[in-house]
Design a protein around this motif. Structure first.
Motif, mmCIF file in Angstrom:
data_model
loop_
_atom_site.group_PDB
_atom_site.id
_atom_site.type_symbol
_atom_site.label_atom_id
_atom_site.label_comp_id
_atom_site.label_asym_id
_atom_site.label_seq_id
_atom_site.Cartn_x
_atom_site.Cartn_y
_atom_site.Cartn_z
ATOM 1 N N TYR A 122 0.860 -1.188 0.018
ATOM 2 C CA TYR A 122 0.018 0.010 0.091
ATOM 3 C C TYR A 122 0.843 1.355 -0.049
ATOM 4 C CZ TYR A 122 -3.906 -2.763 0.973
ATOM 5 O OH TYR A 122 -5.170 -3.651 0.725
ATOM 6 N N GLY A 123 1.937 1.100 0.092
ATOM 7 C CA GLY A 123 2.904 2.485 0.242
ATOM 8 C C GLY A 123 2.462 3.382 1.070
ATOM 9 N N GLU A 124 2.518 4.739 0.599
ATOM 10 C CA GLU A 124 2.022 5.906 1.477
ATOM 11 C C GLU A 124 0.638 5.747 2.107
ATOM 12 O OE1 GLU A 124 2.614 9.279 3.097
ATOM 13 O OE2 GLU A 124 4.151 8.321 1.822
ATOM 14 N N SER A 125 -0.321 5.113 1.593
ATOM 15 C CA SER A 125 -1.607 4.980 2.280
ATOM 16 C C SER A 125 -1.365 4.047 3.531
ATOM 17 C CB SER A 125 -2.446 4.041 1.341
ATOM 18 O OG SER A 125 -2.901 4.644 0.349
ATOM 19 N N PHE A 126 -0.300 3.237 3.570
ATOM 20 C CA PHE A 126 -0.056 2.281 4.923
ATOM 21 C C PHE A 126 0.795 3.201 5.685
ATOM 22 C CE2 PHE A 126 2.825 -0.258 7.535
ATOM 23 C CZ PHE A 126 2.008 -0.737 8.226
ATOM 24 N N ALA A 127 1.750 4.102 5.289
ATOM 25 C CA ALA A 127 2.453 4.972 6.076
ATOM 26 C C ALA A 127 1.646 5.857 6.767
ATOM 27 C CB ALA A 127 3.319 5.665 5.150
ATOM 28 N N GLU A 128 0.437 6.485 6.109
ATOM 29 C CA GLU A 128 -0.340 7.425 6.703
ATOM 30 C C GLU A 128 -1.141 6.865 7.747
ATOM 31 O OE1 GLU A 128 -2.700 9.122 3.599
ATOM 32 O OE2 GLU A 128 -0.914 10.242 2.721
ATOM 33 N N MET A 129 -1.687 5.436 7.586
ATOM 34 C CA MET A 129 -2.442 4.795 8.589
ATOM 35 C C MET A 129 -1.537 4.408 9.709
ATOM 36 S SD MET A 129 -2.871 1.217 9.429
ATOM 37 C CE MET A 129 -3.955 0.006 9.975
ATOM 38 N N LYS A 130 -0.376 4.257 9.340
ATOM 39 C CA LYS A 130 0.759 3.636 10.457
ATOM 40 C C LYS A 130 0.795 4.784 11.409
ATOM 41 C CE LYS A 130 5.374 1.643 11.020
ATOM 42 N NZ LYS A 130 6.435 1.051 10.315
ATOM 43 N N GLN A 131 0.809 6.051 10.919
ATOM 44 C CA GLN A 131 1.021 7.330 11.878
ATOM 45 C C GLN A 131 -0.162 7.739 12.689
ATOM 46 O OE1 GLN A 131 3.717 9.421 12.073
ATOM 47 N NE2 GLN A 131 4.779 7.885 10.938
ATOM 48 N N ARG A 132 -1.376 6.794 12.012
ATOM 49 C CA ARG A 132 -2.744 7.271 13.034
ATOM 50 C C ARG A 132 -2.926 6.135 13.901
ATOM 51 N NH1 ARG A 132 -4.270 8.915 7.520
ATOM 52 N NH2 ARG A 132 -5.375 6.765 7.420
ATOM 53 N N THR A 133 -1.999 5.065 14.048
ATOM 54 C CA THR A 133 -2.215 3.775 14.869
ATOM 55 C C THR A 133 -1.236 3.719 15.517
ATOM 56 O OG1 THR A 133 -1.647 2.437 13.074
ATOM 57 C CG2 THR A 133 -4.138 3.039 13.270
ATOM 58 N N SER A 134 -1.092 2.566 16.554
ATOM 59 C CA SER A 134 -0.128 2.325 17.383
ATOM 60 C C SER A 134 -0.161 0.856 17.492
ATOM 61 C CB SER A 134 -0.284 3.001 18.812
ATOM 62 O OG SER A 134 -1.463 2.564 19.492
ATOM 63 N N VAL A 135 1.043 0.345 17.891
ATOM 64 C CA VAL A 135 1.158 -1.150 18.270
ATOM 65 C C VAL A 135 0.744 -1.521 19.600
ATOM 66 C CG1 VAL A 135 2.841 -3.062 18.291
ATOM 67 C CG2 VAL A 135 3.005 -1.365 16.222
ATOM 68 N N ILE A 136 1.229 -0.662 20.426
ATOM 69 C CA ILE A 136 0.934 -0.696 21.888
ATOM 70 C C ILE A 136 -0.420 -0.268 22.108
ATOM 71 C CG2 ILE A 136 1.599 -0.089 24.350
ATOM 72 C CD1 ILE A 136 4.461 0.458 23.170
ATOM 73 N N PRO A 137 -1.311 -1.038 22.838
ATOM 74 C CA PRO A 137 -2.822 -0.583 22.876
ATOM 75 C C PRO A 137 -2.831 0.668 23.512
ATOM 76 C CG PRO A 137 -2.436 -2.945 23.598
ATOM 77 C CD PRO A 137 -0.906 -2.356 23.354
ATOM 78 N N PHE A 138 -3.923 1.294 23.015
ATOM 79 C CA PHE A 138 -4.275 2.761 23.364
ATOM 80 C C PHE A 138 -3.269 3.999 23.399
ATOM 81 C CE2 PHE A 138 -6.986 -0.423 25.863
ATOM 82 C CZ PHE A 138 -8.285 -0.043 25.358
ATOM 83 N N ILE A 139 -2.316 3.729 22.822
ATOM 84 C CA ILE A 139 -1.255 4.691 22.908
ATOM 85 C C ILE A 139 -1.608 5.804 21.818
ATOM 86 C CG2 ILE A 139 1.317 5.590 22.223
ATOM 87 C CD1 ILE A 139 0.929 4.110 24.958
ATOM 88 N N ALA A 140 -2.034 5.131 20.642
ATOM 89 C CA ALA A 140 -2.747 6.592 19.762
ATOM 90 C C ALA A 140 -3.771 7.076 20.040
ATOM 91 C CB ALA A 140 -3.033 5.809 18.450
ATOM 92 N N VAL A 141 -4.573 6.508 20.911
ATOM 93 C CA VAL A 141 -5.733 7.158 21.469
ATOM 94 C C VAL A 141 -5.420 8.039 22.518
ATOM 95 C CG1 VAL A 141 -7.974 6.880 22.889
ATOM 96 C CG2 VAL A 141 -7.228 5.090 21.274
ATOM 97 N N LEU A 142 -4.582 7.581 23.420
ATOM 98 C CA LEU A 142 -4.097 8.656 24.446
ATOM 99 C C LEU A 142 -3.509 9.789 24.093
ATOM 100 C CD1 LEU A 142 -2.862 5.918 27.034
ATOM 101 C CD2 LEU A 142 -4.938 7.354 27.333
ATOM 102 N N ASP A 143 -2.676 9.692 22.842
ATOM 103 C CA ASP A 143 -1.891 11.026 22.624
ATOM 104 C C ASP A 143 -2.780 11.709 21.406
ATOM 105 O OD1 ASP A 143 -1.587 9.560 20.028
ATOM 106 O OD2 ASP A 143 0.480 8.927 20.384
#
Length: 238
Positions: A176-197
């Protein structure tokens, strides 16, 4: 060098089974683009399942039959509240292991299997729910059983899923290239980190899906049939 008596052969057999499963599962996933191009998505899915599922079943049976092998590192089965904690953690682990983002019809190859770039439901909590679910499951069962065999099994499972985090992100990035890079920036591997920040927000209505109710029913059935499952696996000599 003398091998300690508690370090039974089953420890090494389990590591070998885990390595074989990891090779088949992750290797099969890596071959997906090539295989789908040459033999089609449905046949690839069938061959992947035919390879992975028997190995997974053997792993489960072997684990259940040898779970008390080796050294008893701790014993908490008589401690009040521990059994309830283990069941709660196990139920939570299944919600991560089998998230509603999976299309069961595609998994069964009834619909044409596709690679999806999900960013809904449990993916908002963690980009790799299976890894999180496996870690929770391993913590619960290692706590309950307390044996060196279970600890070795859990370490092997966690290492495989941590590799899966890297391997999965790498495959999605290539596809997916850039589409995945953008999605990766909006999500996190460690649970709730992307939600908390503030990068992500949970939408609870996305969890009101039949698959989650299915997981809840599965957990209840597993609780009810747990002793029957143990009796069944004990009758199989592995």
């Amino acid at each position: 060098m003398t091998i300690p008596a508690w370090l039974t052969n089953s420890h090494f057999v389990m590591l070998g089974l885990l390595l074989g499963f990891a090779f088949a599962h992750s290797g099969g996933a890596a071959l997906r683009p090539w295989a789908e191009k040459h033999i089609g998505a449905r046949l690839y899915r069938v061959l992947f399942a035919v390879t992975s599922l028997p190995l997974a079943i053997i792993l489960i049976i072997y684990f259940l039959n040898h779970r008390y092998d080796g050294l008893q590192l701790w014993q908490v089965q008589g401690v009040p509240g521990v059994q309830s904690l283990v069941w709660v953690l196990s139920a939570i682990s299944f919600l991560f292991l089998y998230p509603a983002t999976f299309n069961l019809l595609e998994i069964a190859a009834i619909q044409k299997p596709q690679v999806h770039l999900y960013e809904t439901g449990i993916i908002r909590i963690t980009r790799h729910p299976q890894m999180v679910g496996q870690i929770i499951w391993c913590i619960a069962h290692t706590l309950w059983l307390g044996t060196s065999f279970t600890l070795v099994t859990s370490i092997g499972l966690v290492l495989h899923h941590l590799f899966g985090v890297w391997h999965g992100d790498r495959r999605l990035s290539k596809r997916y290239g850039e589409s995945f890079a953008e999605m990766k920036q909006r999500t996190s591997v460690i649970p709730f980190i992307a939600v908390l920040d503030g990068r992500q927000s949970i939408k609870w209505e996305e969890f009101l899906r039949p698959a989650y109710f299915g997981v809840a029913i599965f957990v209840l059935l597993l609780w009810w049939s747990h002793s029957l499952l143990l009796q069944a696996t004990n009758s199989i000599q592995l």
